[in-house]
Design an enzyme around this catalytic site. Structure first.
Site, PDB file in Angstrom:
ATOM      1  N   CYS A  93       0.954  -1.197  -0.064  1.00 24.31           N
ATOM      2  CA  CYS A  93      -0.027  -0.193   0.003  1.00 24.31           C
ATOM      3  C   CYS A  93       0.827   1.192  -0.060  1.00 24.31           C
ATOM      4  O   CYS A  93       1.833   1.490   0.879  1.00 24.31           O
ATOM      5  CB  CYS A  93      -0.962  -0.181   1.115  1.00 24.31           C
ATOM      6  SG  CYS A  93      -1.727   1.369   1.633  1.00 24.31           S
ATOM      7  N   CYS A 129       0.469   3.324   3.135  1.00 20.09           N
ATOM      8  CA  CYS A 129       1.144   2.756   4.399  1.00 20.09           C
ATOM      9  C   CYS A 129       2.485   2.810   4.296  1.00 20.09           C
ATOM     10  O   CYS A 129       3.163   3.437   5.235  1.00 20.09           O
ATOM     11  CB  CYS A 129       0.958   1.168   4.304  1.00 20.09           C
ATOM     12  SG  CYS A 129      -0.877   0.919   4.297  1.00 20.09           S
TER      13      CYS A 129
END
Length: 106
Positions: free
Chosen positions: A31, A34
């Site tokens: 991600c 992230c």
């Protein structure tokens, strides 16, 4: 600070029973949001070395993330004695993370 997402998450009962301060981070290694949040998380965590950091890989059908109603990554849930005190979704600055950590790290 934990640097790897755990693919095997503890169950909700185990998390609820954890004493003290815990940062529960939901996300995935692929991600972009992230990965982008990691420097801010690391900076904030450096001032709170006693806070337990659980970094949990989340996704469809993962029961721990569903039990916390996680919708976006990363989601940071700040727990004190297993009780949610606050959460940040897609945090972009170390200051807000550090403030939330200070609230649980008394």
């Amino acid at each position: 600070m934990e640097t790897t997402y755990a693919t095997q998450a503890p169950d909700r009962q185990a998390v609820d029973a954890m004493p003290g301060a815990t940062l529960l981070e939901f996300g995935t290694p692929w991600c972009g949001w992230c990965r982008g949040a990691q420097p801010a998380i690391a900076t904030a965590m450096a001032s709170h070395p006693k806070v337990r950091h659980l970094k949990v890989e989340d996704g469809s059908g993962r029961p721990l993330g569903r039990s916390y109603r996680v919708k976006l990554w990363p989601t940071l849930i700040f727990l004190r004695d297993g009780v949610e005190v606050s959460r940040l979704v897609r945090p972009d600055d170390a200051g807000s993370i550090a403030q939330a950590l200070a609230a649980i790290d008394a």
